[in-house]
Design a protein around this motif. Structure first.
Motif, PDB file in Angstrom:
ATOM      1  N   GLY A 196      -8.023 -13.174   0.473  1.00 21.61           N
ATOM      2  CA  GLY A 196      -7.734 -13.906   1.338  1.00 21.61           C
ATOM      3  C   GLY A 196      -8.959 -14.351   2.140  1.00 21.61           C
ATOM      4  O   GLY A 196     -10.237 -14.168   1.847  1.00 21.61           O
ATOM      5  N   THR A 197      -8.681 -15.108   3.267  1.00 22.67           N
ATOM      6  CA  THR A 197      -9.927 -15.609   4.199  1.00 22.67           C
ATOM      7  C   THR A 197      -9.462 -15.233   5.487  1.00 22.67           C
ATOM      8  O   THR A 197      -8.333 -15.336   5.921  1.00 22.67           O
ATOM      9  N   LEU A 198     -10.279 -14.921   6.254  1.00 23.72           N
ATOM     10  CA  LEU A 198     -10.380 -14.350   7.589  1.00 23.72           C
ATOM     11  C   LEU A 198     -11.199 -15.176   8.536  1.00 23.72           C
ATOM     12  O   LEU A 198     -12.385 -15.600   8.110  1.00 23.72           O
ATOM     13  N   LEU A 199     -10.659 -15.834   9.435  1.00 24.84           N
ATOM     14  CA  LEU A 199     -11.358 -16.705  10.597  1.00 24.84           C
ATOM     15  C   LEU A 199     -12.242 -15.800  11.308  1.00 24.84           C
ATOM     16  O   LEU A 199     -12.046 -14.500  11.595  1.00 24.84           O
ATOM     17  N   PRO A 200     -13.223 -16.296  12.331  1.00 20.27           N
ATOM     18  CA  PRO A 200     -13.718 -15.444  13.171  1.00 20.27           C
ATOM     19  C   PRO A 200     -12.898 -14.569  13.976  1.00 20.27           C
ATOM     20  O   PRO A 200     -12.054 -15.086  14.778  1.00 20.27           O
ATOM     21  N   HIS A 201     -13.312 -13.207  13.862  1.00 21.72           N
ATOM     22  CA  HIS A 201     -12.500 -12.133  15.081  1.00 21.72           C
ATOM     23  C   HIS A 201     -11.022 -12.237  14.797  1.00 21.72           C
ATOM     24  O   HIS A 201     -10.135 -11.964  15.483  1.00 21.72           O
ATOM     25  N   GLU A 202     -10.462 -12.577  13.338  1.00 16.23           N
ATOM     26  CA  GLU A 202      -9.243 -12.861  13.151  1.00 16.23           C
ATOM     27  C   GLU A 202      -8.879 -11.234  12.406  1.00 16.23           C
ATOM     28  O   GLU A 202      -9.638 -10.700  11.508  1.00 16.23           O
ATOM     29  N   LYS A 203      -7.730 -10.688  12.422  1.00 19.92           N
ATOM     30  CA  LYS A 203      -7.170  -9.616  11.566  1.00 19.92           C
ATOM     31  C   LYS A 203      -5.905 -10.019  11.015  1.00 19.92           C
ATOM     32  O   LYS A 203      -5.304 -10.849  11.569  1.00 19.92           O
ATOM     33  N   SER A 204      -5.858  -9.503   9.807  1.00 20.13           N
ATOM     34  CA  SER A 204      -4.637  -9.641   8.962  1.00 20.13           C
ATOM     35  C   SER A 204      -4.015  -8.231   8.640  1.00 20.13           C
ATOM     36  O   SER A 204      -4.690  -7.394   8.459  1.00 20.13           O
ATOM     37  N   LEU A 205      -2.748  -8.554   8.548  1.00 21.45           N
ATOM     38  CA  LEU A 205      -1.826  -7.372   8.296  1.00 21.45           C
ATOM     39  C   LEU A 205      -1.734  -7.142   6.695  1.00 21.45           C
ATOM     40  O   LEU A 205      -1.443  -8.091   5.991  1.00 21.45           O
ATOM     41  N   LEU A 206      -2.237  -6.005   6.064  1.00 22.26           N
ATOM     42  CA  LEU A 206      -2.242  -5.701   4.843  1.00 22.26           C
ATOM     43  C   LEU A 206      -1.104  -4.537   4.433  1.00 22.26           C
ATOM     44  O   LEU A 206      -0.958  -3.712   5.330  1.00 22.26           O
ATOM     45  N   THR A 207      -0.422  -4.423   3.327  1.00 21.62           N
ATOM     46  CA  THR A 207       0.459  -3.368   3.000  1.00 21.62           C
ATOM     47  C   THR A 207      -0.181  -2.676   1.599  1.00 21.62           C
ATOM     48  O   THR A 207      -0.291  -3.132   0.420  1.00 21.62           O
ATOM     49  N   LEU A 208      -0.432  -1.361   1.735  1.00 19.49           N
ATOM     50  CA  LEU A 208      -0.719  -0.697   0.982  1.00 19.49           C
ATOM     51  C   LEU A 208       0.476   0.237   0.073  1.00 19.49           C
ATOM     52  O   LEU A 208       1.164   0.490   1.124  1.00 19.49           O
ATOM     53  N   CYS A 209       0.501   0.003  -0.907  1.00 26.19           N
ATOM     54  CA  CYS A 209       1.636   0.610  -1.750  1.00 26.19           C
ATOM     55  C   CYS A 209       1.134   2.000  -2.778  1.00 26.19           C
ATOM     56  O   CYS A 209       0.225   1.493  -3.578  1.00 26.19           O
ATOM     57  N   PHE A 210       1.810   3.053  -2.658  1.00 22.18           N
ATOM     58  CA  PHE A 210       1.406   4.139  -3.804  1.00 22.18           C
ATOM     59  C   PHE A 210       2.530   4.401  -4.548  1.00 22.18           C
ATOM     60  O   PHE A 210       3.619   4.584  -3.988  1.00 22.18           O
ATOM     61  N   SER A 211       2.387   4.226  -5.847  1.00 22.01           N
ATOM     62  CA  SER A 211       3.366   4.446  -7.015  1.00 22.01           C
ATOM     63  C   SER A 211       3.055   5.288  -8.125  1.00 22.01           C
ATOM     64  O   SER A 211       2.460   4.802  -8.892  1.00 22.01           O
ATOM     65  N   PRO A 212       3.150   6.633  -7.697  1.00 24.86           N
ATOM     66  CA  PRO A 212       2.753   7.617  -8.734  1.00 24.86           C
ATOM     67  C   PRO A 212       3.413   7.526  -9.916  1.00 24.86           C
ATOM     68  O   PRO A 212       4.733   7.536 -10.107  1.00 24.86           O
ATOM     69  N   GLU A 213       2.790   7.787 -11.103  1.00 22.52           N
ATOM     70  CA  GLU A 213       3.574   7.962 -12.409  1.00 22.52           C
ATOM     71  C   GLU A 213       2.999   9.186 -13.001  1.00 22.52           C
ATOM     72  O   GLU A 213       1.960   9.218 -12.937  1.00 22.52           O
ATOM     73  N   LYS A 214       3.925   9.775 -13.456  1.00 21.45           N
ATOM     74  CA  LYS A 214       3.545  11.187 -14.349  1.00 21.45           C
ATOM     75  C   LYS A 214       2.765  10.787 -15.569  1.00 21.45           C
ATOM     76  O   LYS A 214       3.409   9.993 -16.492  1.00 21.45           O
ATOM     77  N   PHE A 215       1.688  11.636 -15.904  1.00 21.15           N
ATOM     78  CA  PHE A 215       1.065  11.290 -17.300  1.00 21.15           C
ATOM     79  C   PHE A 215       1.711  12.023 -18.173  1.00 21.15           C
ATOM     80  O   PHE A 215       2.348  13.356 -17.924  1.00 21.15           O
ATOM     81  N   GLU A 216       1.668  11.743 -19.187  1.00 19.46           N
ATOM     82  CA  GLU A 216       2.250  12.145 -20.659  1.00 19.46           C
ATOM     83  C   GLU A 216       1.309  13.061 -21.215  1.00 19.46           C
ATOM     84  O   GLU A 216       0.218  12.993 -21.519  1.00 19.46           O
ATOM     85  N   ARG A 217       1.592  14.473 -20.947  1.00 19.44           N
ATOM     86  CA  ARG A 217       0.739  15.486 -21.376  1.00 19.44           C
ATOM     87  C   ARG A 217       0.916  15.775 -22.690  1.00 19.44           C
ATOM     88  O   ARG A 217       1.625  15.453 -23.567  1.00 19.44           O
TER      89      ARG A 217
END
Length: 817
Positions: free
Chosen positions: A198-219
């Motif tokens: 994205g693009t941020l203007l001077p002294h601007e803040k943006s809300l971000l969403t972090l998502c964690f989706s774990p998947e089991k590894f095939e052993r």
């Protein structure tokens, strides 16, 4: 009354806060003449921060204003506070302060709740197959607009990929099967950042969403990992696109903006539930209408998270409660009931859904409640039949197909009277009993009436139906009551109503089918399935050896251009290595010519796509360049995209006019370069920047630095000692050599001039004059001619045409035996 000048100038020029981006920025200052005659001015400056002041002297006409332009370079962060002196006619010397604050562009990650700088986001334990989100603020602490992009470091020091950190070190090191699996895991499927560019203007803040989706590894087979957890430690880096185009990209990221790196930690844990009794549950036998129950204990053995469950509905079985929530390390009693509605053996697979939060496949910004795990139970129940007393009645009509031995009594277990009289009909063409010869060829659509339907023969009948007797097939009289029968208008009205409602029901069905088709299309509308249901009537393609070799490349390219997928350092390294191999130095188009090139070069690129284009270095340093000579440096262009790009240079400086070509169409996954040619016209420091555009839309700049100098030669030694050669007579000549170096980019013309004294000189040097090519050297021989009156010392001056002069001293060491 005497005409005079009155000059006035501002006392301060403030550039304000600017970003250290390598641009040349300028500001103008005015000298106003309020007098009635012209006045002169002269500017003097001894500092190094101001690159150019134009003009430094001149005349200001009466009642006019003279504009002076001052340039500074924003190459490194610093505080500029310089003083220049301006001599104004009639007012003496005036001081003008030049101020500017050059700051480094910095992206900061802030906590949403308190606004403090955030260094780590801990997702905690999350069930495999489910998702958890956290929100952060990305803050542009810079006075200028900034384009940013998020890059996931999957090969950083200190990162962990699916390792159980609670296990001992020896146990973790011995588990080589997990290491082999995690080495090739695509980390971008585990972590999502929305938005990731994205693009941020001077002294601007943006809300971000972090998502964690774990998947089991095939052993590997044989490894029991049902209770193993997988811990993750990853680093997410937020980069400024201006920094990415620098040659020292990694050093710049690590040293300049360490606060833009965010650590992400989380654990994937399996669902651990148990049913007692289970998973096979047998119910006691019962009769229809009765029910049997089994009390089951539903245990959640997880030490980290609660479990939300939901039982799916099944025929003949009921569960109480059907849904609920169990805390960690807790249990709940569940009653399973068997309520059969028919006789038989019932074996049912009962599905237990584990409910959690997950991402929508079509809209990754929305979390929804869904079933991410299923548990299967087996229900077994038997419903027995009851003994019943059968009552018989006399059948006065035709003997039915099923009857008792005598055919006189028929079982009647309903005990209920029908609301209408029985009417037995069948196709008359299917019976030939006692058929009259005249009626042998009766039509197939005629119906045959049984003898016992007389009670219903006078009821209203359909006008287009014919009835015949069962024996002779004679057409039977069928009475139609005019009070109950439909008229022609009634029949037409009924047909119209039937057609209307049939069309209405058909339209509802078509609308429902369209909604289902749209839902199915949206379910598979992604970059992989492209709206087609996998394996829906498609044949498996035949994979050749060549396709198999390029499978990894195609997969990496598809994932790389997914807008919802994060860029990773491994993916960028793979793409960079493949594009750098294919280098094209000539034969490229200057303007887009083919339809594909025109289509590609008209695209507006995203920040993620611009990140995969390298144009640099961002600062081209020519070093020392001789006046009126040319030198070249390469401006590299690497296109890691799957589309063409059009790069255009906009150069207006006289010193770079020999640069070409100024336009290039770069094919996909290709590396090329444009030679930047610099020619100096005046002595001194040169700092200018030129701009370039990508696809005629995206702007960038390159800083050119050079120092214009004169031609200069260097000597390998300032003093030479000449000794006799062993084995030669003492009267022989003494010889040695001196080397001349030309370390600059222009051929130098030189001349050796001996320094004459009263005693003369007995030294000579060859060659006495000549040329030394750029970046080459030349060896000269110095000879001393011995004699009775020969001086043992001598000097030479190396004079360079339009360059420097170097003195060389020579000494002869005579050894007397």
């Amino acid at each position: 009354l005497i005409p005079s000048c009155y000059l006035e100038i501002e006392s301060e020029i403030n550039f304000g806060a600017v970003t250290a981006s390598g641009k040349i920025i300028s500001k103008e200052i005015s000298i106003a003449n309020h007098g009635s005659s012209a006045g002169t001015f002269k500017i003097s400056y001894d500092g190094v921060d101001l690159l150019d002041i134009e003009p430094t002297s001149g005349v200001v006409k009466p009642k006019s204003v003279k504009t002076i332009q001052m340039n500074i370079c924003t190459d490194v962060p610093r505080v500029i506070k310089e003083l220049i002196k301006v001599e104004l006619e009639g007012r003496g010397c005036t001081e003008v302060w030049i101020k500017a604050l050059v700051v480094q562009p910095v992206l900061k990650v802030l906590d949403v709740s308190c606004g403090n700088v955030l260094e780590c986001v801990n997702f905690g334990p999350v069930y495999f197959g489910s998702s958890k989100t956290e929100q952060i603020y990305l803050y542009n602490e810079s006075p200028e607009r900034m384009d940013w992009i998020a890059v996931l470091e999957d090969n950083a020091i200190g990162g962990e990929m699916g390792t159980d950190l609670q296990r001992s070190t020896d146990a973790a090191l011995q588990d080589l099967s997990l290491k082999n699996v995690t080495r090739d895991v695509d980390v971008s499927t585990l972590i999502l950042c929305i938005p990731n560019q994205g693009t941020l203007l001077p002294h601007e803040k943006s809300l971000l969403t972090l998502c964690f989706s774990p998947e089991k590894f095939e052993r590997d087979s044989g490894v029991n990992d049902s209770s193993l957890r997988q811990d993750y430690v990853l680093f997410l880096r937020f980069e400024n696109l201006v920094q990415n185009r620098d040659g020292n990209l990694h050093i710049l990221k690590d040293d300049v903006a360490p606060s833009s790196k965010l650590a992400l930690t989380g654990s994937g844990v399996p669902v651990m539930v148990m049913f007692d009794p289970g998973p096979v549950i047998k119910f006691m036998d019962c009769f229809s209408g009765e029910q049997t129950q089994v009390l089951c204990t539903f245990k959640n053995e997880s030490d980290f998270l609660p479990v939300t469950f939901s039982f799916r509905k099944n025929t003949h079985f009921s569960i109480s409660p059907e849904k609920g929530k169990i805390k960690k390390n807790s249990a709940k009693d569940v009653i399973f009931s068997f309520c059969p509605h028919q006789i038989g053996l019932f074996k049912v697979k009962q599905i237990v859904d584990i409910i959690g939060t997950g991402l929508e496949r079509n809209n990754l910004q929305v979390l929804k409640i869904k079933s991410f795990h299923q548990i299967y139970l087996s229900f077994i129940g038997v419903c027995k039949s009851k003994r019943r007393n059968i009552m018989f009645k006399i059948n006065p009509g035709i003997t039915p197909v099923i009857s008792n031995e005598t055919g006189r009594f028929v079982a009647d277990d309903t005990g209920q009277c029908t609301s209408t009289a029985p009417v037995a009909t069948l196709k008359s063409a299917q019976t030939t009993i006692h058929t009259h010869q005249i009626n042998r060829n009766c039509k197939d659509d005629a119906l045959t009436a049984f003898p016992n339907d007389r009670a219903a023969s006078i009821r209203p009948s359909e006008w287009n139906k014919k009835y015949r007797t069962i024996f002779t097939k004679t057409e039977r009289y069928n009475y139609i009551d005019p009070e109950f029968s439909y008229t022609v208008c009634d029949r037409l009205s009924r047909e119209a109503h039937k057609e209307y409602y049939a069309d209405f029901i058909s339209s509802l069905r078509q609308r429902r089918l369209q909604k289902d088709a749209s839902r199915q299309f949206n379910l598979y509308n992604n970059s992989t399935d492209i709206g087609i249901k996998p394996a829906e009537g498609l044949l498996s393609p035949k994979i050749s050896v060549r396709d198999f070799c390029h499978k990894e490349k195609l997969q990496s390219e598809m994932l790389l251009f997914d807008d919802n997928c994060l860029l990773t350092t491994r993916k960028l390294a793979v793409i960079d290595s493949k594009s750098s191999v294919k280098e094209i130095s000539c034969g490229l188009s200057i303007v887009p010519s083919s339809n594909q090139e025109k289509k590609d070069c008209s695209l507006t690129l995203t920040s993620k796509q611009l990140h995969q284009i390298y144009i640099g270095p961002s600062t081209i340093d020519f070093g020392d360049v001789c006046v009126y000579s040319t030198t070249a440096r390469k401006l590299h262009i690497i296109n890691n995209l799957l589309v063409h790009i059009w790069v255009q240079l906009e150069i207006e400086m006289e010193e770079l006019q020999e640069t070409g070509p100024l336009s290039q169409v770069v094919p996909p996954l290709t590396k090329t370069h444009i030679p930047i040619v610099f020619e100096a016209y005046s002595l001194g420091m040169f700092k200018r920047s030129f701009t370039y555009t990508i696809n005629n839309q995206h702007l960038g700049h390159v800083l050119v630095v050079a120092k214009a100098v004169t031609v200069e030669l260097e000597l390998s030694a300032q003093e030479l000692i000449l000794r006799p050669i062993p084995g030669y007579l003492a009267e022989a000549e003494f010889r040695t050599t001196v080397r001349i170096y030309n370390r600059r980019n222009r051929r130098a013309e030189f001349t050796w001039e001996p320094v004459m004294t009263d005693r003369g000189t007995m030294f000579s040097i060859q060659p006495a004059k000549g040329f030394v090519e750029a970046y080459r050297d030349l060896e000269c021989e110095v000879v001393w001619h011995p004699g009775f009156t020969s001086p043992e010392e001598g000097e030479f001056n190396l004079r360079v045409r339009k360059g420097n002069t170097i003195n060389l001293k020579c000494f002869a060491k005579v050894t007397i035996h």
